[in-house]
Design an enzyme around this catalytic site. Structure first.
Site, PDB file in Angstrom:
ATOM      1  N   LYS A 150       0.704  14.496   1.233  1.00  0.00           N
ATOM      2  CA  LYS A 150      -0.647  14.797   0.755  1.00  0.00           C
ATOM      3  C   LYS A 150      -0.837  16.300   0.538  1.00  0.00           C
ATOM      4  O   LYS A 150      -1.807  16.736  -0.067  1.00  0.00           O
ATOM      5  CB  LYS A 150      -1.679  14.262   1.742  1.00  0.00           C
ATOM      6  CG  LYS A 150      -1.647  12.732   1.869  1.00  0.00           C
ATOM      7  CD  LYS A 150      -2.668  12.239   2.892  1.00  0.00           C
ATOM      8  CE  LYS A 150      -2.551  10.770   3.215  1.00  0.00           C
ATOM      9  NZ  LYS A 150      -3.197   9.897   2.200  1.00  0.00           N
ATOM     10  N   THR A 153      -8.526   6.581  -2.009  1.00  0.00           N
ATOM     11  CA  THR A 153      -9.862   6.007  -2.181  1.00  0.00           C
ATOM     12  C   THR A 153     -10.922   7.083  -1.922  1.00  0.00           C
ATOM     13  O   THR A 153     -12.027   7.011  -2.461  1.00  0.00           O
ATOM     14  CB  THR A 153     -10.098   4.811  -1.235  1.00  0.00           C
ATOM     15  OG1 THR A 153      -9.614   5.144   0.073  1.00  0.00           O
ATOM     16  CG2 THR A 153      -9.371   3.578  -1.740  1.00  0.00           C
ATOM     17  N   LYS A 177      -8.551  13.603   4.594  1.00  0.00           N
ATOM     18  CA  LYS A 177      -7.640  12.462   4.552  1.00  0.00           C
ATOM     19  C   LYS A 177      -6.671  12.644   5.705  1.00  0.00           C
ATOM     20  O   LYS A 177      -6.646  13.703   6.330  1.00  0.00           O
ATOM     21  CB  LYS A 177      -6.877  12.444   3.218  1.00  0.00           C
ATOM     22  CG  LYS A 177      -6.261  13.804   2.870  1.00  0.00           C
ATOM     23  CD  LYS A 177      -5.586  13.826   1.500  1.00  0.00           C
ATOM     24  CE  LYS A 177      -6.539  13.883   0.338  1.00  0.00           C
ATOM     25  NZ  LYS A 177      -6.403  12.811  -0.616  1.00  0.00           N
ATOM     26  N   ARG A 178      -5.844  11.633   5.991  1.00  0.00           N
ATOM     27  CA  ARG A 178      -4.833  11.820   7.031  1.00  0.00           C
ATOM     28  C   ARG A 178      -3.962  13.032   6.690  1.00  0.00           C
ATOM     29  O   ARG A 178      -3.786  13.377   5.514  1.00  0.00           O
ATOM     30  CB  ARG A 178      -3.964  10.561   7.156  1.00  0.00           C
ATOM     31  CG  ARG A 178      -4.616   9.447   7.950  1.00  0.00           C
ATOM     32  CD  ARG A 178      -4.916   9.823   9.372  1.00  0.00           C
ATOM     33  NE  ARG A 178      -3.728   9.859  10.197  1.00  0.00           N
ATOM     34  CZ  ARG A 178      -3.450   8.986  11.152  1.00  0.00           C
ATOM     35  NH1 ARG A 178      -4.285   8.006  11.443  1.00  0.00           N
ATOM     36  NH2 ARG A 178      -2.352   9.101  11.857  1.00  0.00           N
ATOM     37  N   HIS A 231       0.802  -1.226   0.000  1.00  0.00           N
ATOM     38  CA  HIS A 231       0.000   0.000   0.000  1.00  0.00           C
ATOM     39  C   HIS A 231       0.831   1.270   0.000  1.00  0.00           C
ATOM     40  O   HIS A 231       0.275   2.359   0.135  1.00  0.00           O
ATOM     41  CB  HIS A 231      -0.921   0.055   1.213  1.00  0.00           C
ATOM     42  CG  HIS A 231      -1.989  -0.983   1.212  1.00  0.00           C
ATOM     43  ND1 HIS A 231      -3.240  -0.767   0.681  1.00  0.00           N
ATOM     44  CD2 HIS A 231      -1.996  -2.249   1.666  1.00  0.00           C
ATOM     45  CE1 HIS A 231      -3.965  -1.856   0.823  1.00  0.00           C
ATOM     46  NE2 HIS A 231      -3.239  -2.781   1.422  1.00  0.00           N
ATOM     47  N   LYS A 273     -14.655   8.142  -3.780  1.00  0.00           N
ATOM     48  CA  LYS A 273     -15.927   8.416  -3.090  1.00  0.00           C
ATOM     49  C   LYS A 273     -16.461   9.783  -3.488  1.00  0.00           C
ATOM     50  O   LYS A 273     -17.669   9.958  -3.734  1.00  0.00           O
ATOM     51  CB  LYS A 273     -15.716   8.371  -1.571  1.00  0.00           C
ATOM     52  CG  LYS A 273     -15.316   6.996  -1.059  1.00  0.00           C
ATOM     53  CD  LYS A 273     -14.739   7.036   0.362  1.00  0.00           C
ATOM     54  CE  LYS A 273     -14.012   5.723   0.643  1.00  0.00           C
ATOM     55  NZ  LYS A 273     -13.225   5.757   1.899  1.00  0.00           N
TER      56      LYS A 273
HETATM   57  C1  26W Z   1       3.981   0.913   9.783  1.00  0.00           C
HETATM   58  C2  26W Z   1       2.887   1.833  10.088  1.00  0.00           C
HETATM   59  C3  26W Z   1       2.008   1.965   8.934  1.00  0.00           C
HETATM   60  C4  26W Z   1       0.644   1.846   9.131  1.00  0.00           C
HETATM   61  C5  26W Z   1      -0.201   1.963   8.070  1.00  0.00           C
HETATM   62  C6  26W Z   1       2.518   2.169   7.690  1.00  0.00           C
HETATM   63  C7  26W Z   1       1.681   2.280   6.626  1.00  0.00           C
HETATM   64  C8  26W Z   1       0.331   2.161   6.799  1.00  0.00           C
HETATM   65  C9  26W Z   1      -0.603   2.211   5.618  1.00  0.00           C
HETATM   66  C10 26W Z   1       0.071   1.608   4.432  1.00  0.00           C
HETATM   67  C11 26W Z   1      -1.106   3.571   5.331  1.00  0.00           C
HETATM   68  C12 26W Z   1      -2.249   3.570   4.364  1.00  0.00           C
HETATM   69  O1  26W Z   1      -3.380   3.603   4.775  1.00  0.00           O
HETATM   70  N1  26W Z   1      -1.956   3.550   3.051  1.00  0.00           N
HETATM   71  C13 26W Z   1      -2.962   3.862   2.077  1.00  0.00           C
HETATM   72  O2  26W Z   1      -3.611   2.697   1.614  1.00  0.00           O
HETATM   73  C14 26W Z   1      -4.723   3.034   0.790  1.00  0.00           C
HETATM   74  C15 26W Z   1      -5.418   1.752   0.416  1.00  0.00           C
HETATM   75  O3  26W Z   1      -4.659   1.023  -0.487  1.00  0.00           O
HETATM   76  C16 26W Z   1      -4.278   3.832  -0.427  1.00  0.00           C
HETATM   77  O4  26W Z   1      -5.423   4.232  -1.127  1.00  0.00           O
HETATM   78  C17 26W Z   1      -3.465   5.055   0.005  1.00  0.00           C
HETATM   79  O5  26W Z   1      -2.947   5.711  -1.131  1.00  0.00           O
HETATM   80  C18 26W Z   1      -2.351   4.632   0.937  1.00  0.00           C
HETATM   81  O6  26W Z   1      -1.659   5.768   1.440  1.00  0.00           O
END
Ligand code: 26W
Length: 831
Positions: free
Chosen positions: A570, A672, A564-565, A373, A676
């Site tokens: 971003k 995503t 979004k976060r 991701h 939406k």
């Molecule tokens: C290690 C801590 C950590 C926790 C969560 C690292 C990374 C994450 C996720 C990968 C963050 C996340 O939510 N990524 C997002 O995933 C979405 C679903 O695929 C994508 O649409 C977003 O672009 C992506 O940033």
């Protein structure tokens, strides 16, 4: 809030006869109100009504769940197991009702006893067991799996505290615990009979087995328990009800009995408390992992409970064995967070089943698939070897064994090439040694996928080129999707009804049908209806803005949203620079002809991410000035809605005119929220990043506002040597707004000066995400937005075409691709 919500007495004769379905539901609700909540109609509070109603609905879900379970068990079907540390589910009541086809009867049943469904459902706390996109994607995928009759179980952690609740104090983010369980969680079922033991720590010793071979034994471990809660997941218009199984940690009864008996009572109880700590709280980081022991323990706890449960289910059928395990079981790893499952399954096969490495590895690598991701290097999980060794000593040895196998493959492909071995290795050398979870996930899986075309391309070409060469065909793309049930049918009832009136009501299961709306895109009457709905949704959001921000906004202004976060990549601060530019133009010329705009932000920042928090503070500080400046004359409003979460998203999205998707090209894996918003008729202003590229392909170049550097241009600029000062010096307006931001104008007398910190990150700090390089192009694109919005007919046409053309982004399409290309999963109809 907890005051009684008495039934308004309606005389029997004034009541309309209830439909049989409504009468049934009402009987059940009143039963639970009395015997579960211990209330009568006079004393029941809103919360009592909510729990009684949810419980009555759950009964209907359980009935279908039992039928589903039976169909799957009798058929000994192949199943998908989705492993995710995060599920951002939000509220369930409305979606469960819509999926069950019980929405209208339930509204009727409640109204008949004087209860307003909207009031009752507003009592539900969001289930916020996730950070952002990845967690919400998992929730959308569960909805699609059930809707498409695919046999699946979701596994996750039953965090006692989900993502923190956000509050603003003087514009600063303040975090509070999210105590979502405090009043009970009526959707879940406890499953004590499936409790699993979890071993941790200890050491390894070598023993001889009865054939004289060396065997490793993992000894002196601590044991805790994993205790499962099941949440039923209803499909839309089908009978399938899959489950989401969430594990809570518990101490064992006899936890450290020896310490206890030795008189170490306090010590024993303290250690018991550790056992209960493991599932206490969701880590609120969505990018950097800071190597905390508890997080590694959480991951292992989750993985071992889930795997043991999968194995137990498989072997509960006497026809099954290890030989057909990979025929019946597919396990999807949602990012690397559950990647320890690869090692844990190896440990079970080697140590508990006594299998040889080759056979065990053969099974493991036919079972797992991995979704990546993110490309951000700081988000790639690495665990320090000493920490790994302390928590999971046996697993570290197995990682080394897998690595030996990998190095042999590498030597065969590239003889003598040590550089290839260095980058491919599961162990990062040099500096503190670390286990690379992404490499482990790639090696242990039969398929690896990215989440948008562009992301997958970069994954193959830039993150994993050696693996792509070593395993041809392993890397594939599955573009993300969103469930149209929650993100249109439930959140935007007005637009749903309008669509139904034109093309019927099959679209929530077949989103490509929205294409049929294209033929009304130029019809003035349809345009008026479409835009009137948007205006009503904006009025609803305006009330929320008034309640939560104390700001009056007009539904006739353009609602420009970025939700979004909060993260530098971003680029919420790029949005802020544009707002400052407009503000400056206005104060210098109050007669400036601008389309009135409301800038809406909502975002949580990771609690330890100082710059993200400084950006929040800066937006709030600018908002406070802009909103009260008479020279602005209402043409500009800036609001930052606190505590962004799924239920708030579902109020903002239907009201948005413009969707901000402005990440630096190459950084947002997919996004995503972009899908939406487009589905609800918002136009995108965005970079060629993530799924924006595919949204542009679908809606057409004329119906989206694309700007900024492409991935190639970003890389070329970096290679030349990017210098943000070049842009600062070359652009008078950019220079002015940066310096304005860096002054104390917006935060008089405050120390530290956080807006100045944001400015510094963009200049002295090197502007790692190239905000300044894209500033002018972004302003120009915003000017095109302004011009387009003035032409009401043109805007309506563009908005309608967005809704009509984004059928591709249904999560049903994504799940269909996973089922065909990766899981080889067939639907199972439930009688
Ligand atoms: C290690 C801590 C950590 C926790 C969560 C690292 C990374 C994450 C996720 C990968 C963050 C996340 O939510 N990524 C997002 O995933 C979405 C679903 O695929 C994508 O649409 C977003 O672009 C992506 O940033």
């Amino acid at each position: 809030m907890s005051a009684p919500s008495p039934a308004k007495s309606k005389s029997k004769s004034a009541r309309k006869a209830l439909s049989p379905e409504a009468a049934n539901l009402q009987r059940s609700i009143l039963h639970y109100l009395k015997y579960k909540m211990g209330r009568d109609l006079e004393s029941a509070t809103r919360r009592d009504w909510w729990i009684a109603t949810a419980t009555a609905i759950r009964d209907r879900m359980i009935e279908r769940g039992l039928d589903t379970y039976k169909a799957h068990r009798v058929g000994n079907v192949r199943r998908l197991y989705y492993l995710s540390l995060e599920y951002l589910i939000g509220r369930l009541m409305l979606n469960n009702l819509i999926n069950l086809g019980l929405h209208e009867p339930l509204v009727e049943a409640l109204a008949d006893v004087g209860q307003d469904f909207e009031v009752v459902r507003a009592q539900e706390e969001d289930m916020g067991l996730g950070n952002g996109g990845l967690g919400r994607l998992a929730a959308c995928y569960l909805d699609s799996l059930s809707t498409m009759d695919l046999p699946a179980v979701g596994y996750g952690i039953h965090y006692e505290f989900g993502l923190f609740r956000q509050e603003f104090v003087n514009g600063h983010q303040v975090e509070h615990p999210d105590n979502w369980l405090i009043y009970g969680a009526p959707w879940e079922l406890v499953r004590p009979e499936f409790t699993q033991p979890v071993r941790l720590f200890g050491r390894c010793e070598q023993i001889f087995d009865d054939r004289g071979n060396f065997q490793w034994r993992w000894v002196d471990t601590k044991t805790i328990l994993g205790f499962p809660f099941d949440i039923p997941v209803v499909g839309y218009g089908t009978k399938t009800v899959n489950i989401l199984r969430l594990w809570a940690s518990k101490a064992t009864e006899d936890f450290d009995l020896k310490t206890f008996n030795d008189g170490g009572y306090i010590e024993a109880v303290r250690e018991k408390a550790y056992g209960e700590t493991i599932s206490k709280v969701l880590y609120p980081n969505d990018k950097t992992e800071n190597g905390k022991e508890l997080r590694l323990v959480q991951q292992y706890f989750f993985v071992t409970c889930s795997l043991r449960d999968i194995i137990r289910r498989h072997f509960s059928n006497p026809a099954n064995g290890w030989d057909n395990f990979a025929d019946k079981v597919a396990i999807q790893l949602n990012d690397t967070h559950p990647a320890l499952a690869v090692v844990e399954l190896m440990r079970i096969l080697l140590d508990e089943e006594g299998m040889a490495f080759e056979r065990a590895w053969g099974i493991v690598t036919q079972v797992f698939a991995y979704t990546n991701h993110t490309l951000l290097p700081e988000a790639l999980e690495r665990w320090s070897v000493p920490l790994f060794q302390r928590v999971l000593p046996r697993h570290l040895l197995i990682v080394y064994q897998i690595n030996d196998h990998l190095m042999a493959l590498c030597e065969a492909k590239w003889p003598g090439d040590n550089e290839k071995k260095r980058v491919i290795s599961l162990i990062e050398e040099g500096g503190p040694r670390a286990v690379r979870m992404a490499n482990l996930s790639v090696v242990g899986s039969f398929a690896v996928n990215g989440v948008a075309e562009l992301h997958t391309r970069l994954l193959r070409a830039q993150l994993f080129p050696e693996f792509d060469a070593l395993y041809p065909g392993k890397f594939i793309n599955v573009t993300n999707g969103i469930t149209p049930r929650r993100w249109l049918r439930a959140c935007n009832p007005r637009l749903s009804a309008l669509i139904n009136s034109k093309i019927g009501d099959a679209w929530p299961r077949d989103l490509d049908q929205l294409k049929k709306l294209e033929k009304w895109a130029d019809d003035p009457k349809f345009q008026d209806e479409f835009m009137a709905i948007k205006r009503l949704n904006k009025l609803d959001l305006a009330a929320i803005i008034k309640r939560d921000c104390g700001v009056d906004v007009s539904p006739d202004a353009l609602f420009d949203v970025q939700i979004k976060r909060l993260h530098e990549y971003k680029r919420q601060h790029l949005n802020l620079l544009h707002i400052l530019a407009l503000y400056r133009r206005l104060v210098q010329n109050p007669d400036l002809d601008l389309v009135p705009r409301v800038f809406v932000f909502a975002a949580k920042a990771a609690p330890g991410y100082d710059l993200a928090k400084a950006i929040i503070k800066s937006i709030n500080a600018v908002a406070a000035r802009v909103n009260h400046d008479p020279r602005v004359n209402g043409k500009l409003k800036v609001v930052f809605l606190p505590n962004y979460r799924v239920s708030l998203a579902s109020r903002i999205i239907p009201a948005a005119d413009l969707s901000e998707q402005i990440s630096t090209a190459g950084k947002e894996a997919s996004g995503t929220g972009n899908m939406k918003l487009a589905l609800n008729g918002a136009l995108t202003i965005g970079t060629l990043d993530g799924a924006n590229v595919e949204i542009k392909e679908e809606v057409g170049d004329d119906n989206i506002f694309i700007f900024g550097l492409t991935v190639e241009e970003v890389q070329a600029l970096r290679a030349r040597g990017y210098n943000p000062w070049d842009y600062y010096h070359a652009d008078e307006e950019l220079r002015a707004v940066l310096d304005w931001l860096g002054s104390d104008y917006f935060v008089p007398g405050e120390s530290p000066n956080l807006p100045a910190m944001v400015r510094a990150s963009l200049l002295e700090g090197g502007d790692p995400y190239l905000a300044l390089a894209d500033f002018r192009a972004y302003c120009d694109a915003q000017a095109r937005v302004d011009a387009a919005y003035r032409d009401r007919r043109r805007w309506a046409r563009m908005a309608i075409l967005n809704t009509a053309r984004v059928g591709k982004f249904s999560s049903d399409r994504s799940i269909g691709e996973y089922a065909d290309k990766i899981w080889k999963l067939k639907p199972v109809t439930v009688a």
